[in-house]
Design a protein around this motif. Structure first.
Motif, PDB file in Angstrom:
ATOM      1  N   THR A 266     -28.044  42.326  20.717  1.00  0.00           N
ATOM      2  CA  THR A 266     -27.653  40.957  21.031  1.00  0.00           C
ATOM      3  C   THR A 266     -26.513  40.949  22.028  1.00  0.00           C
ATOM      4  O   THR A 266     -25.559  41.706  21.877  1.00  0.00           O
ATOM      5  N   MET A 267     -26.636  40.118  23.025  1.00  0.00           N
ATOM      6  CA  MET A 267     -25.551  39.904  23.978  1.00  0.00           C
ATOM      7  C   MET A 267     -25.256  38.413  24.058  1.00  0.00           C
ATOM      8  O   MET A 267     -26.164  37.588  23.885  1.00  0.00           O
ATOM      9  N   PHE A 268     -24.024  38.105  24.299  1.00  0.00           N
ATOM     10  CA  PHE A 268     -23.577  36.720  24.354  1.00  0.00           C
ATOM     11  C   PHE A 268     -22.964  36.441  25.726  1.00  0.00           C
ATOM     12  O   PHE A 268     -22.303  37.297  26.309  1.00  0.00           O
ATOM     13  N   TRP A 269     -23.188  35.239  26.206  1.00  0.00           N
ATOM     14  CA  TRP A 269     -22.592  34.815  27.467  1.00  0.00           C
ATOM     15  C   TRP A 269     -21.656  33.647  27.210  1.00  0.00           C
ATOM     16  O   TRP A 269     -22.023  32.656  26.571  1.00  0.00           O
ATOM     17  N   TYR A 270     -20.425  33.800  27.721  1.00  0.00           N
ATOM     18  CA  TYR A 270     -19.391  32.780  27.562  1.00  0.00           C
ATOM     19  C   TYR A 270     -18.939  32.305  28.938  1.00  0.00           C
ATOM     20  O   TYR A 270     -19.049  33.011  29.943  1.00  0.00           O
ATOM     21  N   ARG A 271     -18.360  31.128  28.934  1.00  0.00           N
ATOM     22  CA  ARG A 271     -17.747  30.589  30.141  1.00  0.00           C
ATOM     23  C   ARG A 271     -16.344  30.130  29.752  1.00  0.00           C
ATOM     24  O   ARG A 271     -16.135  29.566  28.669  1.00  0.00           O
ATOM     25  N   GLN A 272     -15.401  30.359  30.648  1.00  0.00           N
ATOM     26  CA  GLN A 272     -14.030  29.968  30.377  1.00  0.00           C
ATOM     27  C   GLN A 272     -13.446  29.296  31.598  1.00  0.00           C
ATOM     28  O   GLN A 272     -13.320  29.923  32.657  1.00  0.00           O
ATOM     29  N   PHE A 273     -13.083  28.042  31.448  1.00  0.00           N
ATOM     30  CA  PHE A 273     -12.401  27.311  32.511  1.00  0.00           C
ATOM     31  C   PHE A 273     -10.899  27.526  32.359  1.00  0.00           C
ATOM     32  O   PHE A 273     -10.427  27.880  31.263  1.00  0.00           O
ATOM     33  N   PRO A 274     -10.146  27.321  33.453  1.00  0.00           N
ATOM     34  CA  PRO A 274      -8.702  27.572  33.408  1.00  0.00           C
ATOM     35  C   PRO A 274      -8.016  26.863  32.252  1.00  0.00           C
ATOM     36  O   PRO A 274      -8.276  25.690  31.987  1.00  0.00           O
ATOM     37  N   LYS A 275      -7.172  27.603  31.558  1.00  0.00           N
ATOM     38  CA  LYS A 275      -6.362  27.097  30.460  1.00  0.00           C
ATOM     39  C   LYS A 275      -7.205  26.572  29.298  1.00  0.00           C
ATOM     40  O   LYS A 275      -6.714  25.778  28.492  1.00  0.00           O
ATOM     41  N   GLN A 276      -8.445  27.009  29.214  1.00  0.00           N
ATOM     42  CA  GLN A 276      -9.298  26.638  28.095  1.00  0.00           C
ATOM     43  C   GLN A 276      -9.791  27.892  27.393  1.00  0.00           C
ATOM     44  O   GLN A 276      -9.682  29.001  27.913  1.00  0.00           O
TER      45      GLN A 276
ATOM     46  N   THR B  35     -28.236  34.473  35.601  1.00  0.00           N
ATOM     47  CA  THR B  35     -28.404  33.969  36.949  1.00  0.00           C
ATOM     48  C   THR B  35     -28.034  32.498  36.975  1.00  0.00           C
ATOM     49  O   THR B  35     -28.629  31.704  36.238  1.00  0.00           O
ATOM     50  N   VAL B  36     -27.045  32.181  37.791  1.00  0.00           N
ATOM     51  CA  VAL B  36     -26.653  30.789  37.989  1.00  0.00           C
ATOM     52  C   VAL B  36     -27.464  30.290  39.182  1.00  0.00           C
ATOM     53  O   VAL B  36     -27.257  30.748  40.311  1.00  0.00           O
ATOM     54  N   THR B  37     -28.382  29.403  38.949  1.00  0.00           N
ATOM     55  CA  THR B  37     -29.250  28.919  40.022  1.00  0.00           C
ATOM     56  C   THR B  37     -28.682  27.658  40.645  1.00  0.00           C
ATOM     57  O   THR B  37     -28.037  26.846  39.970  1.00  0.00           O
ATOM     58  N   SER B  38     -28.903  27.517  41.950  1.00  0.00           N
ATOM     59  CA  SER B  38     -28.425  26.353  42.686  1.00  0.00           C
ATOM     60  C   SER B  38     -26.994  26.009  42.270  1.00  0.00           C
ATOM     61  O   SER B  38     -26.708  24.909  41.756  1.00  0.00           O
ATOM     62  N   ALA B  39     -26.113  26.959  42.488  1.00  0.00           N
ATOM     63  CA  ALA B  39     -24.732  26.809  42.037  1.00  0.00           C
ATOM     64  C   ALA B  39     -24.016  25.670  42.749  1.00  0.00           C
ATOM     65  O   ALA B  39     -24.268  25.398  43.930  1.00  0.00           O
ATOM     66  N   HIS B  40     -23.133  25.012  42.025  1.00  0.00           N
ATOM     67  CA  HIS B  40     -22.317  23.944  42.571  1.00  0.00           C
ATOM     68  C   HIS B  40     -20.852  24.237  42.266  1.00  0.00           C
ATOM     69  O   HIS B  40     -20.553  25.036  41.360  1.00  0.00           O
ATOM     70  N   PRO B  41     -19.942  23.603  42.965  1.00  0.00           N
ATOM     71  CA  PRO B  41     -18.519  23.882  42.730  1.00  0.00           C
ATOM     72  C   PRO B  41     -18.097  23.745  41.270  1.00  0.00           C
ATOM     73  O   PRO B  41     -17.226  24.499  40.813  1.00  0.00           O
ATOM     74  N   GLU B  42     -18.712  22.851  40.539  1.00  0.00           N
ATOM     75  CA  GLU B  42     -18.327  22.690  39.122  1.00  0.00           C
ATOM     76  C   GLU B  42     -18.763  23.870  38.251  1.00  0.00           C
ATOM     77  O   GLU B  42     -18.353  23.966  37.082  1.00  0.00           O
ATOM     78  N   ASP B  43     -19.599  24.758  38.818  1.00  0.00           N
ATOM     79  CA  ASP B  43     -19.985  25.971  38.083  1.00  0.00           C
ATOM     80  C   ASP B  43     -18.948  27.085  38.260  1.00  0.00           C
ATOM     81  O   ASP B  43     -19.061  28.139  37.616  1.00  0.00           O
ATOM     82  N   SER B  44     -17.991  26.849  39.114  1.00  0.00           N
ATOM     83  CA  SER B  44     -16.931  27.844  39.313  1.00  0.00           C
ATOM     84  C   SER B  44     -16.205  28.052  37.991  1.00  0.00           C
ATOM     85  O   SER B  44     -15.704  27.098  37.382  1.00  0.00           O
ATOM     86  N   SER B  45     -16.147  29.282  37.564  1.00  0.00           N
ATOM     87  CA  SER B  45     -15.563  29.567  36.252  1.00  0.00           C
ATOM     88  C   SER B  45     -15.469  31.075  36.070  1.00  0.00           C
ATOM     89  O   SER B  45     -15.860  31.851  36.941  1.00  0.00           O
ATOM     90  N   PHE B  46     -14.945  31.457  34.920  1.00  0.00           N
ATOM     91  CA  PHE B  46     -14.867  32.866  34.520  1.00  0.00           C
ATOM     92  C   PHE B  46     -15.986  33.091  33.505  1.00  0.00           C
ATOM     93  O   PHE B  46     -15.986  32.465  32.443  1.00  0.00           O
TER      94      PHE B  46
ATOM     95  N   GLY C 200     -15.483  40.430  32.546  1.00  0.00           N
ATOM     96  CA  GLY C 200     -15.607  39.098  33.115  1.00  0.00           C
ATOM     97  C   GLY C 200     -15.968  39.089  34.584  1.00  0.00           C
ATOM     98  O   GLY C 200     -15.736  40.067  35.313  1.00  0.00           O
ATOM     99  N   THR C 201     -16.543  37.981  35.018  1.00  0.00           N
ATOM    100  CA  THR C 201     -16.903  37.754  36.420  1.00  0.00           C
ATOM    101  C   THR C 201     -16.336  36.413  36.854  1.00  0.00           C
ATOM    102  O   THR C 201     -16.621  35.381  36.233  1.00  0.00           O
ATOM    103  N   ARG C 202     -15.530  36.463  37.895  1.00  0.00           N
ATOM    104  CA  ARG C 202     -14.945  35.234  38.421  1.00  0.00           C
ATOM    105  C   ARG C 202     -15.885  34.689  39.481  1.00  0.00           C
ATOM    106  O   ARG C 202     -16.077  35.306  40.515  1.00  0.00           O
ATOM    107  N   LEU C 203     -16.477  33.535  39.227  1.00  0.00           N
ATOM    108  CA  LEU C 203     -17.393  32.902  40.181  1.00  0.00           C
ATOM    109  C   LEU C 203     -16.705  31.723  40.849  1.00  0.00           C
ATOM    110  O   LEU C 203     -16.173  30.844  40.163  1.00  0.00           O
ATOM    111  N   THR C 204     -16.723  31.733  42.168  1.00  0.00           N
ATOM    112  CA  THR C 204     -16.217  30.614  42.945  1.00  0.00           C
ATOM    113  C   THR C 204     -17.336  30.100  43.827  1.00  0.00           C
ATOM    114  O   THR C 204     -17.922  30.860  44.603  1.00  0.00           O
ATOM    115  N   VAL C 205     -17.637  28.827  43.691  1.00  0.00           N
ATOM    116  CA  VAL C 205     -18.685  28.206  44.500  1.00  0.00           C
ATOM    117  C   VAL C 205     -18.021  27.266  45.505  1.00  0.00           C
ATOM    118  O   VAL C 205     -17.269  26.361  45.122  1.00  0.00           O
ATOM    119  N   THR C 206     -18.280  27.528  46.777  1.00  0.00           N
ATOM    120  CA  THR C 206     -17.617  26.723  47.823  1.00  0.00           C
ATOM    121  C   THR C 206     -18.555  25.649  48.381  1.00  0.00           C
ATOM    122  O   THR C 206     -19.769  25.718  48.204  1.00  0.00           O
TER     123      THR C 206
END
Lengths: 116, 111
Positions: free
Chosen positions: A32-42, A80-91, A110-116
């Motif tokens: 089992t593997m788990f995927w998490y997302r973390q926004f700044p200060k959350q 896979t983050v498909t059709s990424a948008h700036p709001e998908d930017s996260s850790f 962790g992977t830092r994703l930035t969508v411009t």
């Protein structure tokens, strides 16, 4: 022991493109593997749970067609983050649970994703 | 009510003091409790886990669990500046194997 790697560690992509993140358990097998997302200060928010050889289970509010998860082997899961948008930017952080231990999860770096 | 609650802090303690971090959880059927430390920009690292009521000690860290009160805590003795981080409480409840995290407590240990 119990090392989990993620690749890439950092990625910048343009809006509308897709990005694939790999999560590997290096010295143990992970059913089992788990995927998490973390926004700044959350805190970490679980996105989905993937079991080797079966479809991922997504948490409420997570779009499964946007965040494609594949867990093809006991040592590799991909997000896979498909059709990424700036709001998908996260850790994005993965964790893996060993076949020998139900309770303990080992986190990738962790992977830092930035969508411009 | 949040499933796992922590005081977000920040908690500031002097070097050498005892830092006390607290966590409550709502799922009475929860069985496993974890404390993670997370440095800024890094992923969480496991400090301790506890399954049974009472205390569990590991070096400078002591985890305490009281299932009747649905309360788990982490004590850090002889706090060091390198202990400055966000401490995340996590619980495996009745949902199959899933960790639920609290919002984290920011700890600052000042020299």
């Amino acid at each position: 022991g119990a090392v989990v790697s993620q690749h890439p560690s950092r990625v910048i992509c343009k809006s509308g493109t897709s990005v694939k993140i790999e999560c590997r358990s290096l010295d143990f097998q992970a059913t089992t593997m788990f995927w998490y997302r973390q926004f700044p200060k959350q805190s970490l928010m679980l996105m989905a749970t993937s079991n080797e050889g079966s479809k991922a289970t997504y948490e409420q509010g997570v779009e499964k067609d946007k965040f494609l998860i594949n867990h093809a082997s006991l040592t590799l899961s991909t997000l896979t983050v498909t059709s990424a948008h700036p709001e998908d930017s996260s850790f994005y952080i993965c964790s893996a649970r060993s076949v020998t231990s139900f309770y303990e999860q080992y986190f990738g770096p962790g992977t830092r994703l930035t969508v411009t | 009510q949040k499933e796992v609650e922590q005081n977000s802090g920040p908690l500031s303690v002097p070097e050498g003091a005892i830092a006390s971090l607290n966590c409550t959880y709502s799922d009475r059927g929860s069985q496993s409790f974890f404390w993670y430390r997370q440095y800024s920009g890094k992923s969480p690292e496991l400090i301790m886990f506890i399954y049974s009521n009472g205390d569990k000690e590991d070096g400078r860290f002591t985890a305490q669990l009281n299932k009747a009160s649905q309360y788990v805590s982490l004590l850090i003795r002889d706090s060091q500046p390198s202990d400055s981080a966000t401490y995340l409480c996590a619980v495996i409840g009745t949902s199959y194997g899933k960790l639920t995290f609290g919002q984290g407590t920011i700890l600052t240990v000042h020299p």
